[in-house]
Design an enzyme around this catalytic site. Sequence first.
Site, PDB file in Angstrom:
ATOM      1  N   ASP A   2       0.794  -1.038   0.106  1.00 27.00           N
ATOM      2  CA  ASP A   2       0.023  -0.222   0.104  1.00 27.00           C
ATOM      3  C   ASP A   2       0.895   1.224  -0.047  1.00 27.00           C
ATOM      4  OD1 ASP A   2      -2.257   1.455   0.021  1.00 27.00           O
ATOM      5  OD2 ASP A   2      -2.865   1.022   2.227  1.00 27.00           O
ATOM      6  N   ASN A  50     -10.825  -3.338  -5.901  1.00 28.35           N
ATOM      7  CA  ASN A  50     -10.113  -2.305  -6.789  1.00 28.35           C
ATOM      8  C   ASN A  50     -10.746  -1.892  -8.376  1.00 28.35           C
ATOM      9  OD1 ASN A  50      -6.714  -3.378  -5.714  1.00 28.35           O
ATOM     10  ND2 ASN A  50      -7.955  -1.806  -4.979  1.00 28.35           N
ATOM     11  N   ARG A  53     -11.867   1.645  -8.955  1.00 25.37           N
ATOM     12  CA  ARG A  53     -10.724   2.664  -9.143  1.00 25.37           C
ATOM     13  C   ARG A  53     -11.178   3.120 -10.619  1.00 25.37           C
ATOM     14  NH1 ARG A  53      -5.282   2.058  -6.070  1.00 25.37           N
ATOM     15  NH2 ARG A  53      -6.165   1.465  -4.033  1.00 25.37           N
TER      16      ARG A  53
HETATM   17  C1  FPP Z   1      -2.043  -0.137  -3.096  1.00 25.35           C
HETATM   18  O1  FPP Z   1      -1.603   1.222  -3.252  1.00 25.35           O
HETATM   19  C2  FPP Z   1      -1.602  -0.795  -4.011  1.00 25.35           C
HETATM   20  C3  FPP Z   1      -2.160  -1.503  -5.274  1.00 25.35           C
HETATM   21  C4  FPP Z   1      -3.749  -1.402  -5.385  1.00 25.35           C
HETATM   22  C5  FPP Z   1      -1.689  -2.169  -6.280  1.00 25.35           C
HETATM   23  C6  FPP Z   1      -0.354  -2.718  -6.151  1.00 25.35           C
HETATM   24  C7  FPP Z   1       0.361  -3.004  -7.385  1.00 25.35           C
HETATM   25  C8  FPP Z   1       1.521  -3.178  -7.459  1.00 25.35           C
HETATM   26  C9  FPP Z   1       2.785  -2.570  -6.693  1.00 25.35           C
HETATM   27  C10 FPP Z   1       2.251  -2.969  -8.888  1.00 25.35           C
HETATM   28  C11 FPP Z   1       1.376  -4.372  -9.691  1.00 25.35           C
HETATM   29  C12 FPP Z   1       2.266  -5.524  -9.356  1.00 25.35           C
HETATM   30  C13 FPP Z   1       1.881  -6.749 -10.084  1.00 25.35           C
HETATM   31  C14 FPP Z   1       2.538  -8.133 -10.113  1.00 25.35           C
HETATM   32  C15 FPP Z   1       0.471  -6.810 -10.939  1.00 25.35           C
HETATM   33  P1  FPP Z   1      -2.745   2.396  -3.441  1.00 25.35           P
HETATM   34  O2  FPP Z   1      -2.744   2.507  -5.073  1.00 25.35           O
HETATM   35  O3  FPP Z   1      -3.968   2.022  -2.689  1.00 25.35           O
HETATM   36  O4  FPP Z   1      -1.867   3.581  -2.682  1.00 25.35           O
HETATM   37  P2  FPP Z   1      -2.525   4.857  -2.147  1.00 25.35           P
HETATM   38  O5  FPP Z   1      -3.291   4.149  -0.751  1.00 25.35           O
HETATM   39  O6  FPP Z   1      -1.484   5.737  -1.547  1.00 25.35           O
HETATM   40  O7  FPP Z   1      -3.596   5.536  -2.914  1.00 25.35           O
END
Ligand code: FPP
Length: 222
Positions: A2, A50, A53
């Site tokens: 995250d 997700n 989004r």
């Molecule tokens: C959460 O951060 C992260 C995600 C929903 C996606 C995680 C994905 C990756 C690290 C890359 C993809 C990797 C593969 C193998 C597909 P957030 O977007 O919720 O961050 P925030 O809470 O700061 O908005």
Amino acid sequence: MDGNGRWAAARGLPRAAGHREGVEALRRTVEACRDLNLDHLTVFSFSTENWRRPPAEVAALFDLLRLYVKRDLKRLVQEGVRIRVLGAREGLSDDIVTLINDAETQSKHNTSFNLNIAFNYGGRGEIVEAARGVAQAVAEGKMSPEDVTEDALGRFMWTADLPDPDLVLRTSGELRISNFLLWGAAYSELMFMDVWWPDFSQAHLEQAIDAFRRRDRRYGGA
Ligand code: FPP
């Protein structure tokens, strides 16, 4: 994993740039886990929630999975890494399903390390899926209601082949489990670190494992 979005916002970058940097952190973390002789790493890379989004961000996450598998698969397979993708296949495009199936098939005899990617995954969805599997087996007379034990239900989960996680670690400082590995994490040690995922390093992992080793795990015992 995250904090990608906030990492990007802090730099005036689009959220997708945070996810791209998140893939770099994932690469580093896989290496760090192998350095530390861990057996399994399960990452939450796309939850069933997700889908809410913006479509462009969803598309970016799907592209990153495509890119990650295409770029890293061959090397990971050669290095003996087994890859599993946990989650619902329904709703995914055909090319993604093919990519996932290929990654799992090509690596299925590997034993040096297990990389489990939760993609289109939800913990409640996993339990519902398992309940449906059990109900079907009972309806077909292959199981009786008395056979429905924790072990039996566990065998119908997407995580059936995996050990329960010892440690569930969430980055970014949020104190929630957000529908991750609900069934398997019944007795996992939970840890929350105040670092955005793109900044996560081997030092953070070592810090988490040191803290984990100091925990007293009683599994409900005295
Ligand atoms: C959460 O951060 C992260 C995600 C929903 C996606 C995680 C994905 C990756 C690290 C890359 C993809 C990797 C593969 C193998 C597909 P957030 O977007 O919720 O961050 P925030 O809470 O700061 O908005």
